[in-house]
Design an enzyme around this catalytic site. Sequence first.
Site, PDB file in Angstrom:
ATOM      1  CD  GLU A  97     -16.226   9.497  -3.588  1.00  0.00           C
ATOM      2  OE1 GLU A  97     -16.460   8.547  -4.344  1.00  0.00           O
ATOM      3  OE2 GLU A  97     -15.528   9.407  -2.572  1.00  0.00           O
ATOM      4  CB  CYS A 110     -23.242   7.659  -6.541  1.00  0.00           C
ATOM      5  SG  CYS A 110     -23.351   7.694  -4.756  1.00  0.00           S
TER       6      CYS A 110
HETATM    7  P1  NAP Z   1     -22.454  17.438 -12.450  1.00  0.00           P
HETATM    8  O1  NAP Z   1     -23.225  18.048 -13.530  1.00  0.00           O
HETATM    9  O2  NAP Z   1     -21.067  16.993 -12.720  1.00  0.00           O
HETATM   10  O3  NAP Z   1     -22.460  18.526 -11.272  1.00  0.00           O
HETATM   11  C1  NAP Z   1     -21.917  18.239 -10.012  1.00  0.00           C
HETATM   12  C2  NAP Z   1     -21.584  19.533  -9.293  1.00  0.00           C
HETATM   13  O4  NAP Z   1     -20.521  20.194  -9.978  1.00  0.00           O
HETATM   14  C3  NAP Z   1     -22.735  20.546  -9.260  1.00  0.00           C
HETATM   15  O5  NAP Z   1     -22.702  21.216  -8.033  1.00  0.00           O
HETATM   16  C4  NAP Z   1     -22.384  21.478 -10.398  1.00  0.00           C
HETATM   17  O6  NAP Z   1     -22.958  22.750 -10.256  1.00  0.00           O
HETATM   18  C5  NAP Z   1     -20.889  21.535 -10.242  1.00  0.00           C
HETATM   19  N1  NAP Z   1     -20.162  21.966 -11.438  1.00  0.00           N
HETATM   20  C6  NAP Z   1     -20.488  21.756 -12.730  1.00  0.00           C
HETATM   21  N2  NAP Z   1     -19.529  22.286 -13.533  1.00  0.00           N
HETATM   22  C7  NAP Z   1     -18.590  22.829 -12.713  1.00  0.00           C
HETATM   23  C8  NAP Z   1     -17.375  23.534 -12.926  1.00  0.00           C
HETATM   24  N3  NAP Z   1     -16.903  23.765 -14.146  1.00  0.00           N
HETATM   25  N4  NAP Z   1     -16.686  23.965 -11.852  1.00  0.00           N
HETATM   26  C9  NAP Z   1     -17.132  23.717 -10.596  1.00  0.00           C
HETATM   27  N5  NAP Z   1     -18.281  23.079 -10.336  1.00  0.00           N
HETATM   28  C10 NAP Z   1     -18.994  22.622 -11.371  1.00  0.00           C
HETATM   29  O7  NAP Z   1     -23.195  16.189 -11.813  1.00  0.00           O
HETATM   30  P2  NAP Z   1     -24.736  16.083 -11.363  1.00  0.00           P
HETATM   31  O8  NAP Z   1     -25.543  16.033 -12.597  1.00  0.00           O
HETATM   32  O9  NAP Z   1     -25.047  17.094 -10.312  1.00  0.00           O
HETATM   33  O10 NAP Z   1     -24.736  14.684 -10.621  1.00  0.00           O
HETATM   34  C11 NAP Z   1     -24.933  13.461 -11.280  1.00  0.00           C
HETATM   35  C12 NAP Z   1     -23.625  12.715 -11.382  1.00  0.00           C
HETATM   36  O11 NAP Z   1     -22.997  12.637 -10.116  1.00  0.00           O
HETATM   37  C13 NAP Z   1     -23.808  11.303 -11.848  1.00  0.00           C
HETATM   38  O12 NAP Z   1     -22.926  11.078 -12.899  1.00  0.00           O
HETATM   39  C14 NAP Z   1     -23.425  10.456 -10.642  1.00  0.00           C
HETATM   40  O13 NAP Z   1     -22.807   9.258 -10.957  1.00  0.00           O
HETATM   41  C15 NAP Z   1     -22.507  11.319  -9.896  1.00  0.00           C
HETATM   42  N6  NAP Z   1     -22.566  11.032  -8.466  1.00  0.00           N
HETATM   43  C16 NAP Z   1     -21.540  10.365  -7.883  1.00  0.00           C
HETATM   44  C17 NAP Z   1     -21.554  10.095  -6.528  1.00  0.00           C
HETATM   45  C18 NAP Z   1     -20.424   9.374  -5.851  1.00  0.00           C
HETATM   46  O14 NAP Z   1     -20.359   9.404  -4.637  1.00  0.00           O
HETATM   47  N7  NAP Z   1     -19.550   8.735  -6.571  1.00  0.00           N
HETATM   48  C19 NAP Z   1     -22.627  10.524  -5.752  1.00  0.00           C
HETATM   49  C20 NAP Z   1     -23.667  11.189  -6.377  1.00  0.00           C
HETATM   50  C21 NAP Z   1     -23.623  11.445  -7.740  1.00  0.00           C
HETATM   51  P3  NAP Z   1     -24.314  23.163 -11.028  1.00  0.00           P
HETATM   52  O15 NAP Z   1     -25.372  22.243 -10.516  1.00  0.00           O
HETATM   53  O16 NAP Z   1     -24.513  24.560 -10.638  1.00  0.00           O
HETATM   54  O17 NAP Z   1     -24.030  22.944 -12.482  1.00  0.00           O
END
Ligand code: NAP
Length: 517
Positions: free
Chosen positions: A257, A296
């Site tokens: 997602e 999102c």
């Molecule tokens: P993110 O930076 O991609 O992080 C998401 C999750 O992935 C966090 O738990 C992060 O951990 C983890 N992560 C990062 N790098 C990783 C790696 N190499 N291996 C494994 N895990 C890793 O996103 P965010 O800033 O938290 O969230 C915002 C984004 O989420 C927005 O772009 C939004 O569109 C999207 N979103 C989508 C939905 C949907 O349902 N489609 C819902 C909510 C949000 P850390 O925090 O420890 O870095």
Amino acid sequence: MAEKLKSFVCGEWIEGKGSQSPLYNPTTEEILAETSSDGINFKACLEYARQNGSPALRKLTFTQRGELLDKISKILHQYREELIELSVANGGNTRGDAKFDIDGATGTLAYYSVLAKKLGERTYLVDGEQEQLGRNPRFVGQHILVPFTGVAVLINAFNFPAWGFAEKAAVAVLAGMPVVVKPATSTALLAFRMMQILVESKILPEGVLSVIFGSAGDLLGHLTCQDVLSFTGSSKTAIDLKNNKMILKNSVRCNVEADSLNAAILGPNVGRGSKTYELFLIEVAKEMTQKAGQKCTAIRRIFVPESIASDVKEDLSNEIRNVKVGNPSLREVRMGPLVSKQQLNNVMAGVERLKTCAKTIYGDGGRGQLVDVKEGRGYFISPVLFMADNPESPQIHDEEIFGPVQTVMPYTGNADDVVRFTNLGAGGLVSSIYTDDKEFAEQIIFGLAPFNGRLHVASEKIAEHSPGSGAVLPQMMHGGPGKAGGGQELGGLRGLSLYLQRTALQGSKTLLEKIIS
Ligand code: NAP
């Protein structure tokens, strides 16, 4: 000294070593806690869940798994007030935003506990009818769905620490898979308390729940073909995960997602002041400011008929002006800060990008008037509304700005043009259509459906009944094609298929009927 959040792995709480990542209060910039996952043995964590949690869950029937979900929903609800406070402090959420996340979590767990009763006293699912496979009626086929024997790794984004956990865990546990949860670090305080409550309650069998705070380290490098990865976050991280060598090598089932530039479309014959028009204004403004636009499903792009564009500009600006921005713990405040400095920088960069192709009609990318916030403190940005003459500018459709920023685009053409402009978003979670005109609705629905996971058709008849396009209801599928990641979650029983292997059984009718009932 700031509290250190420990991870719960191999049945015990373990403190990570080395340098710690701070968790802030985004309103005051105070450090609330810190965490690290350094030194945690991720391989052992997964193995423990596979060896203990998986067999324990697989031997339970759907009814029994549903009872577990019912209990964890109820116990989390008992701590609602404390959880709301943590969500306000670490997430920058207003109380309303916090309830949206926390009640959404307990509601989703409760929904799946009820659904479980329909599946009854079985441990696997029978899929479809028995098929006769040849001339002889003794040779038949039957599909079944059985839980994988590994672990569901659930990686969540920062914006919904409670619901993000629950919407994935409810379905995985009901399907029969133990979970390893990895909340986003910046807002992990709420998830930490929830996990503490669940671990202390001992409701879930040993090994069913593990949680990692801090970096995921080499966790994904230990996944096997019996594990599942369900990720929510940015498309940038999603690409890294999808290209993980072990995930590719072992064909680990993944659900993603990711980003989505959700659109709202105002139909051509919706008059100013009509119920549908009012609904459009209220929902668009809510989607911009709820959780400071860090949702999102938030609306990013708004298409309105050119004939009514100046009314929309005025009315929407007034609607947004009514939203007080500031200290989210105050009841009168309706929008808090962004969650982190990094988020603020990303959103401000996005605003500058949009300024190259659109005019601001409300806000300018500054902090605006803030209620009860110290000068220069906190990660605040006031809502920014743009208007763009060219609905095809790539800056509007290419990159999601995860904050309170929207662009209004007047259109002159017919439904086909609106469909074309909207689909420039290249795949989304949800688009909403505000119209009472059946023909327009029909053209938009079939034009947008291939590009969207969900379509919300808002009209006068549902004005008082609908929670809006931004509410993800567990009955309905969540996910979308293209930029949205290509995933599918929830949707009632449909969600279970991520965690189940469909197997085609072929054999003697009498033998299979003795085994499969
Ligand atoms: P993110 O930076 O991609 O992080 C998401 C999750 O992935 C966090 O738990 C992060 O951990 C983890 N992560 C990062 N790098 C990783 C790696 N190499 N291996 C494994 N895990 C890793 O996103 P965010 O800033 O938290 O969230 C915002 C984004 O989420 C927005 O772009 C939004 O569109 C999207 N979103 C989508 C939905 C949907 O349902 N489609 C819902 C909510 C949000 P850390 O925090 O420890 O870095």
